[in-house]
Motif scaffolding. Structure first.
Motif, short mmCIF file in Angstrom:
data_model
loop_
_atom_site.label_atom_id
_atom_site.label_comp_id
_atom_site.label_asym_id
_atom_site.label_seq_id
_atom_site.Cartn_x
_atom_site.Cartn_y
_atom_site.Cartn_z
N SER A 133 0.81 -1.21 0.00
CA SER A 133 0.00 0.00 0.00
C SER A 133 0.84 1.27 0.00
CB SER A 133 -0.95 0.00 1.21
OG SER A 133 -0.22 -0.04 2.42
N TYR A 134 2.13 1.16 0.42
CA TYR A 134 3.01 2.33 0.47
C TYR A 134 4.07 2.32 -0.64
CZ TYR A 134 1.19 3.49 5.14
OH TYR A 134 0.38 3.85 6.19
N ASP A 135 3.88 1.50 -1.66
CA ASP A 135 4.86 1.46 -2.74
C ASP A 135 5.10 2.85 -3.32
OD1 ASP A 135 6.25 -0.84 -3.39
OD2 ASP A 135 4.49 -1.83 -4.23
N GLY A 136 6.36 3.24 -3.41
CA GLY A 136 6.71 4.53 -3.98
C GLY A 136 6.60 5.69 -3.02
N MET A 137 6.22 5.44 -1.75
CA MET A 137 6.05 6.51 -0.77
C MET A 137 7.17 6.46 0.27
SD MET A 137 1.92 6.10 -0.18
CE MET A 137 1.88 7.40 1.05
N THR A 138 7.51 7.62 0.80
CA THR A 138 8.50 7.70 1.88
C THR A 138 7.87 8.14 3.19
OG1 THR A 138 9.08 9.95 1.24
CG2 THR A 138 10.40 8.16 0.31
N ALA A 141 0.70 11.14 6.10
CA ALA A 141 0.31 12.22 7.01
C ALA A 141 0.67 11.88 8.44
CB ALA A 141 -1.19 12.49 6.88
N GLU A 142 0.76 10.58 8.78
CA GLU A 142 1.08 10.16 10.15
C GLU A 142 2.58 10.10 10.41
OE1 GLU A 142 -1.13 8.56 8.22
OE2 GLU A 142 -2.90 9.35 9.25
N GLY A 143 3.39 10.12 9.35
CA GLY A 143 4.83 10.07 9.58
C GLY A 143 5.55 9.23 8.55
N ALA A 144 6.76 8.80 8.91
CA ALA A 144 7.63 8.07 7.97
C ALA A 144 7.06 6.70 7.64
CB ALA A 144 9.02 7.92 8.57
N VAL A 145 7.39 6.22 6.46
CA VAL A 145 7.00 4.88 6.01
C VAL A 145 8.18 3.93 6.20
CG1 VAL A 145 6.55 3.53 3.94
CG2 VAL A 145 5.25 5.61 4.37
N TRP A 146 7.89 2.71 6.67
CA TRP A 146 8.93 1.71 6.86
C TRP A 146 8.75 0.59 5.85
CZ3 TRP A 146 9.76 0.45 12.78
CH2 TRP A 146 10.38 1.55 13.40
#
Length: 375
Positions: A133-138, A141-146
């Motif tokens: 679901s977070y492909d391509g995202m860093t 709105a809640e913070g960093a992606v792991w």
């Protein structure tokens, strides 16, 4: 922990398939334990022989339920596409669609889950494909992606001794600028100001506890470290509880309460259902343990030495036999600790196998390295 190290542990080794085949053959030579009908022994033996005809079955020596097979296949897809390891699976709840073609991995933890996202695997006859679901995202709105690599680094810090609240928060959120003694002093003042100068007469000494409150901290400007200070009067169970911010000593709670004894609720119904499952089981506990070890060897790529080191726990949280609807189930728990000291070795942790007690089919396998919790 570096991904390369994990791969060295979990990628099947040369000769490993031969070990798993031997596990299956050894199971056929075992004498039936008391309580298992001879016909059932033949069924289990026949199932194990048939299982040897396929590569997938060779990898485990046991047979898996439809749901478990879909989860195992999805885990292989995630490992190939994203570098997932068995340890990381423990951070996600796995759900299989009714047709068995879609497997979803949803984060278990609320705070950590916002960083992890959801993995979805679409299975095909030849394998499958996963999406994140977070492909391509860093960040969101809640913070960093792991991604997987970031989660592995966090797990490495956890094994090194840090707690999750330390890993997830910055220095400002973790700051504690007042001592326990100062927190007690502020708490006494708060009680006297609210309930009178003699309010603490007859109450014992203070119990001061520094704790972490991540949920409430998100709603205000204070850090996550707070003090809980309590004063108790033994004769009637009355006590004061005072909350003090660890960063600036502000008081955010001051209450007078009475200790209430909650009635004991005997789990009679659960005990009866557990006994029903035990009586209806066609697979003995001894056989379940043997089959479970084979399943874990195949599912997680355990070596023969690791399998030998598995320590069976007859119960964990008081559960061995249980009813799932009308089906009796057996839960087998194993601990693996490979070192001589407290140092974590890849593969260490708690392994669980859920088994159909009528057919011997493995309904699910779970691995928890201990990295998920704060304990």
């Amino acid at each position: 922990m570096k991904r390369e190290k994990w791969k060295n542990v979990y990628v099947p080794r040369d000769g490993q398939l031969e070990v798993r085949v031997r596990f299956a053959l050894d199971a056929l030579e075992e004498k039936p334990a008391g309580g298992l009908r001879r016909k059932r022994v033949w069924v289990l033996a026949a199932a194990a022989v048939l299982a040897l005809l396929s590569v997938a079955a060779l990898a485990s020596g046991v047979f898996f339920s439809r749901q478990a097979s879909a989860k195992n296949a999805a885990a292989r897809v995630l490992q190939k596409q994203y570098g997932f390891t068995p340890e990381l699976e423990a951070f996600f709840a796995c759900e299989v669609s009714e047709d068995g073609r879609t497997v979803t991995f949803t984060p278990n933890d609320g705070a950590l889950g916002e960083r992890l996202g959801v993995y979805t695997v679409s299975l095909t006859d030849g394998g499958g494909e996963a999406s994140w679901s977070y492909d391509g995202m860093t960040e969101t709105a809640e913070g960093a992606v792991w991604d997987v690599e970031a989660l592995e680094k966090a797990v490495e810090r956890k094994h090194a001794g840090e707690e999750w609240y330390e890993i997830l928060n910055d220095a400002q959120a973790l700051a504690v600028k007042i001592t326990a003694g100062k927190a007690e002093e502020l708490a006494r003042q708060a009680v006297q100001e609210r309930y009178g100068a003699d309010a603490l007469a007859g109450f014992g000494g203070a119990n001061v506890n520094l704790y972490v409150d991540e949920e409430q901290a998100a709603a205000d400007v204070h850090g996550i470290r707070r003090y809980s200070v309590s004063f108790q009067r033994e004769e009637d169970g009355c006590y004061y509880v005072v909350g003090v911010y660890g960063d600036d000593g502000g008081v955010f709670r001051c209450d007078l309460r009475r200790e209430e004894q909650e009635p004991q609720r005997p789990a009679i119904a659960d005990a009866l259902r557990g006994e029903e499952a035990r009586e209806r089981a066609q697979v003995t506990l001894e056989e379940a343990v043997s089959l479970s070890k084979q399943a874990l060897a195949g599912r997680y790529g355990l070596t023969a030495e690791q399998v030998q080191r598995l320590e069976w726990e007859e119960t964990y949280d008081g559960v061995t036999y249980r009813m799932e609807g009308d089906t009796p189930m057996i839960s087998c728990y194993f601990w693996l600790w490979q070192g001589e000291d407290e140092t974590f070795t890849p593969g260490d942790g708690l392994y669980t196998v859920e088994m159909n007690a009528l057919t011997g089919a493995v309904d699910g396998t779970y691995y928890d390295s201990g990295a998920v919790g704060n304990g």
